[in-house]
Design a protein around this motif. Structure first.
Motif, PDB file in Angstrom:
ATOM      1  N   PRO A  66       0.807  -1.223   0.000  1.00  0.00           N
ATOM      2  CA  PRO A  66       0.000   0.000   0.000  1.00  0.00           C
ATOM      3  C   PRO A  66       0.844   1.280   0.000  1.00  0.00           C
ATOM      4  O   PRO A  66       0.399   2.305  -0.526  1.00  0.00           O
ATOM      5  N   ALA A  87      -2.918   2.614   6.260  1.00  0.00           N
ATOM      6  CA  ALA A  87      -2.498   1.271   5.839  1.00  0.00           C
ATOM      7  C   ALA A  87      -1.794   0.538   6.972  1.00  0.00           C
ATOM      8  O   ALA A  87      -2.033  -0.660   7.190  1.00  0.00           O
ATOM      9  N   ILE A  90      -4.321  -0.701   9.561  1.00  0.00           N
ATOM     10  CA  ILE A  90      -5.062  -1.857   9.041  1.00  0.00           C
ATOM     11  C   ILE A  90      -4.193  -3.102   9.066  1.00  0.00           C
ATOM     12  O   ILE A  90      -4.649  -4.188   9.454  1.00  0.00           O
ATOM     13  N   GLN A  91      -2.929  -2.974   8.682  1.00  0.00           N
ATOM     14  CA  GLN A  91      -2.035  -4.134   8.679  1.00  0.00           C
ATOM     15  C   GLN A  91      -1.852  -4.706  10.087  1.00  0.00           C
ATOM     16  O   GLN A  91      -1.902  -5.911  10.287  1.00  0.00           O
ATOM     17  N   ASN A 132      -5.424  -3.299   0.643  1.00  0.00           N
ATOM     18  CA  ASN A 132      -5.119  -1.926   1.049  1.00  0.00           C
ATOM     19  C   ASN A 132      -4.680  -1.093  -0.157  1.00  0.00           C
ATOM     20  O   ASN A 132      -5.176   0.007  -0.383  1.00  0.00           O
ATOM     21  N   SER A 135      -7.436  -0.448  -2.686  1.00  0.00           N
ATOM     22  CA  SER A 135      -8.481   0.437  -2.166  1.00  0.00           C
ATOM     23  C   SER A 135      -8.071   1.899  -2.171  1.00  0.00           C
ATOM     24  O   SER A 135      -8.911   2.790  -1.956  1.00  0.00           O
TER      25      SER A 135
END
Length: 138
Positions: A66, A87, A90-91, A132, A135
């Motif tokens: 990402p 990102a 989220i990871q 990611n 998106s």
């Protein structure tokens, strides 16, 4: 074919800023990811634990994807930083979800050098990283 030095110098300056910021984000992510795990990757990897190395490597690749996408989507360093932060969160959340909900004994598996479990964790990190990255297009 002649090199337009002024254009190259301008482009090289942008490259250095983008690459430097991305490298900084990757280093910070790696450290935060390691802080989010209950095991010591550096120690395990130093002892030859392949599972720890695979899991960490997957997380690094999963975050780099990402970051690369964010670099292609914006030239604004602040916007890039915002995408990188999102990102990274989220990871790390995906990794926590796998370790705490899906495979509850993942910590023990990594510490026991269970490479199959590490590949699963790494694949999840890379898969989430791909989602990611995709998106971020708008």
């Amino acid at each position: 074919m002649n090199l337009n030095f002024e254009a190259f110098a301008t482009g090289a300056g942008h490259f250095l800023v983008a690459f430097g910021l991305a490298a900084l984000f990757l280093a910070v992510f790696k450290r935060l990811y390691q802080m989010s795990t209950p095991y010591d990757e550096a120690k395990l990897i130093g002892q030859g634990n392949v599972a720890a190395s695979v899991a960490l490597g997957g997380a690094i690749i999963g975050f780099a994807l990402p970051l690369a996408s964010a670099l292609t989507q914006t030239a604004d360093p602040v916007e890039f930083a915002a995408w990188g932060l999102l990102a990274g969160v989220i990871q790390i959340l995906a990794s926590l979800l796998v370790r705490r909900v899906i495979v509850r004994d993942m910590v023990e598996r990594i510490e026991a050098n269970n490479v199959a479990s590490a590949v699963y964790l790494a694949a999840t990190s890379i898969g989430v990283g791909l989602l990611n990255a995709a998106s971020m297009t708008y």
